[in-house]
Motif scaffolding. Structure first.
Motif, PDB file in Angstrom:
ATOM      1  N   VAL A  84       0.849  -1.202   0.000  1.00 25.61           N
ATOM      2  CA  VAL A  84       0.000   0.000   0.000  1.00 25.61           C
ATOM      3  C   VAL A  84       0.878   1.244   0.000  1.00 25.61           C
ATOM      4  CG1 VAL A  84      -2.074  -1.021   0.979  1.00 25.61           C
ATOM      5  CG2 VAL A  84      -0.268  -0.244   2.518  1.00 25.61           C
ATOM      6  N   HIS A 241      -7.977   3.571   3.952  1.00 26.27           N
ATOM      7  CA  HIS A 241      -7.741   4.218   2.659  1.00 26.27           C
ATOM      8  C   HIS A 241      -9.076   4.516   1.998  1.00 26.27           C
ATOM      9  CE1 HIS A 241      -8.330   0.291   0.573  1.00 26.27           C
ATOM     10  NE2 HIS A 241      -7.630  -0.205   1.564  1.00 26.27           N
ATOM     11  N   TRP A 242      -9.166   5.723   1.417  1.00 27.46           N
ATOM     12  CA  TRP A 242     -10.413   6.223   0.858  1.00 27.46           C
ATOM     13  C   TRP A 242     -10.335   6.452  -0.652  1.00 27.46           C
ATOM     14  CZ3 TRP A 242     -11.089  10.731   4.924  1.00 27.46           C
ATOM     15  CH2 TRP A 242     -11.374  10.178   6.182  1.00 27.46           C
ATOM     16  N   ARG A 244      -7.473   6.024  -4.461  1.00 26.42           N
ATOM     17  CA  ARG A 244      -6.172   5.714  -5.057  1.00 26.42           C
ATOM     18  C   ARG A 244      -5.618   6.937  -5.765  1.00 26.42           C
ATOM     19  NH1 ARG A 244      -1.729   5.712  -6.508  1.00 26.42           N
ATOM     20  NH2 ARG A 244      -0.589   4.118  -7.644  1.00 26.42           N
ATOM     21  N   THR A 255      -7.350  13.593   5.056  1.00 20.58           N
ATOM     22  CA  THR A 255      -6.875  12.265   4.686  1.00 20.58           C
ATOM     23  C   THR A 255      -7.501  11.202   5.576  1.00 20.58           C
ATOM     24  OG1 THR A 255      -5.009  12.091   6.229  1.00 20.58           O
ATOM     25  CG2 THR A 255      -4.640  13.365   4.201  1.00 20.58           C
ATOM     26  N   ASN A 367       2.144   6.983   5.192  1.00 23.71           N
ATOM     27  CA  ASN A 367       1.340   7.436   4.060  1.00 23.71           C
ATOM     28  C   ASN A 367       1.788   6.686   2.815  1.00 23.71           C
ATOM     29  OD1 ASN A 367      -0.111   9.625   2.318  1.00 23.71           O
ATOM     30  ND2 ASN A 367       2.016   9.758   1.648  1.00 23.71           N
ATOM     31  N   SER A 372      -3.067   8.420  -0.171  1.00 20.70           N
ATOM     32  CA  SER A 372      -4.050   7.363  -0.353  1.00 20.70           C
ATOM     33  C   SER A 372      -4.167   6.460   0.862  1.00 20.70           C
ATOM     34  CB  SER A 372      -3.706   6.537  -1.598  1.00 20.70           C
ATOM     35  OG  SER A 372      -3.446   7.367  -2.711  1.00 20.70           O
ATOM     36  N   SER A 373      -3.153   5.633   1.115  1.00 24.78           N
ATOM     37  CA  SER A 373      -3.221   4.723   2.262  1.00 24.78           C
ATOM     38  C   SER A 373      -2.631   5.410   3.489  1.00 24.78           C
ATOM     39  CB  SER A 373      -2.459   3.431   1.973  1.00 24.78           C
ATOM     40  OG  SER A 373      -1.073   3.634   1.972  1.00 24.78           O
ATOM     41  N   GLN A 374      -3.331   5.292   4.604  1.00 28.75           N
ATOM     42  CA  GLN A 374      -2.897   5.906   5.846  1.00 28.75           C
ATOM     43  C   GLN A 374      -2.874   4.843   6.937  1.00 28.75           C
ATOM     44  OE1 GLN A 374      -1.912   9.083   5.661  1.00 28.75           O
ATOM     45  NE2 GLN A 374      -2.597   9.147   3.528  1.00 28.75           N
TER      46      GLN A 374
END
Length: 385
Positions: A84, A241-242, A244, A255, A367, A372-374
């Motif tokens: 990710v 993640h919300w 891409r 975020t 991040n 994108s991915s947290q």
């Protein structure tokens, strides 16, 4: 009892290493990864033969755990290469804790290596075609981060000087870190005068492009005191993640750290007042402002005011990115593992001039992609159990 509470403190980091810091010309990504892995195992008093859980992320190898295991000469019982982006290694903490708790492995190795500085070069494109963005020919990934920065400035009155304060604070910490790759003096005016790359982000708003590697060794908590170094416990981890591509981000100023942070802190059973040191993934200066807000260290839109006047620099109200971060310490493509290694050093009181007195709880936030991915992790010393 919930699974999250069951996992709290169930796994401990007993080895952490960056390998040999600095440029590594002539070495492959796997060479650098192996150097870091060997250092972490040596620190734990273990060998590769003890490793039966392997967790790897890589920008170079599609089948990264297969390539890494083959290179290291091991045959793990459990492996994971969930990719990710730069937050992958923080996410691996949770998977490793689950694998250890369920007996899938006994010694977990999380590792990464990259020769981006001397070998691979700068990232220029996404791995997937972004059909909504490609017609505009954005410069990946900075154009995406610049879009978020511009929106934050428009919506909250944030200035380029606010962003510059983030870079200056990172450099101040780096000057206390002998392993940091940029240690020269840096002022707000220097940042503002640097070449513009993607408006409003200039050259010194951007992370470094370096070589580097890092590794962690984890075991179940009941074994943790049997190793040479003081154990650092995994108290909480959460991921979210919300989107891409940046054009699908629901709100450019918020975020998914706003989700992962509260869940990780709830699992750890802590509040913001308990946090002694914060390690944030600062690929660009806007990241630090967004994450300070989304993680709840200040209100939305107040990140600029929070960092003004050295607020996150040495001697400021909150120690952030105490190694110099991706802006001044290193950034070999994916930075998440470096957050964790620095947190371990702080919690063991091994950080030298940059040591935070009495550090007992560290919050790390990774991040990936384009905001994108947290993934948020809370680490603690023995007194936190």
């Amino acid at each position: 009892m919930s699974t999250a509470n069951t996992l709290r403190g169930s796994a401990a980091i007993v080895g952490a290493s960056l390998g040999t810091p600095g440029p590594r010309p002539g070495l492959s990504a796997l060479d650098i990864m192996a150097d870091a892995a060997s250092g972490a195992l040596r620190e734990a008093g273990l060998t590769l033969a003890d490793v039966d859980g392997l967790f790897v992320g890589s920008a170079y190898h599609y089948l990264s755990t297969l390539s890494a295991a083959e290179y290291l000469g091991i045959q793990p019982r459990f492996s994971d290469n969930n990719m990710v982006g730069g937050s992958s290694f923080v996410a691996h903490l949770l998977t490793a804790a689950m694998a250890l708790a369920t007996g899938q492995c006994n010694v977990a190795l999380i590792c990464y290596g990259s020769n981006q500085g001397t070998g691979f070069g700068k990232l220029k494109s996404m791995s997937e075609v972004q059909k909504y963005e490609a017609p505009y020919q954005p410069r990946y990934p900075i154009s995406s981060y610049a879009l978020a920065a511009a929106r934050h400035m428009h919506q909250y009155g944030t200035t380029r000087r606010d962003l510059a304060e983030v870079a200056v604070a990172a450099r101040a910490w780096a000057r206390l870190n002998p392993d940091a790759q940029e240690r020269g003096p840096l002022s707000v005016d220097d940042v503002l005068a640097a070449r513009m790359i993607s408006d409003p982000l200039g050259l010194l708003d951007c992370c470094l492009v370096t070589d580097g590697g890092g590794a962690l060794v984890l075991v179940r908590a009941e074994r943790a005191r049997d190793f040479p170094k003081p154990p650092v416990y995994v108290l909480g981890v959460a991921a979210a993640h919300w989107h891409r591509q940046i054009s699908c981000m629901p709100d450019l100023t918020v975020t998914a750290a706003a989700e992962s942070g509260p869940r990780a802190m709830a699992m750890a059973g802590i509040t913001h007042r308990d946090v002694d040191v914060v390690e944030l993934y600062d690929a660009f200066t806007i990241n630090t402002l967004l994450f300070l807000e989304d993680l709840g260290f200040c209100a939305k839109g107040e990140g600029g005011a929070f960092v003004q006047g050295g607020g996150i620099a040495p001697g400021g109200r909150l120690p952030v990115n105490t190694n110099g971060g991706g802006l001044s310490c290193c950034h070999p493509g994916m930075y998440g593992i470096f957050l964790l290694v620095e947190a371990v050093r702080q919690l063991r009181a091994e950080a030298g001039q940059r040591q935070i007195d009495g550090a007992n709880i560290a919050l790390c936030h990774g991040n990936g992609g384009v905001l994108s991915s947290q993934v948020t992790a809370v680490l603690g010393g023995a007194a936190t159990l």
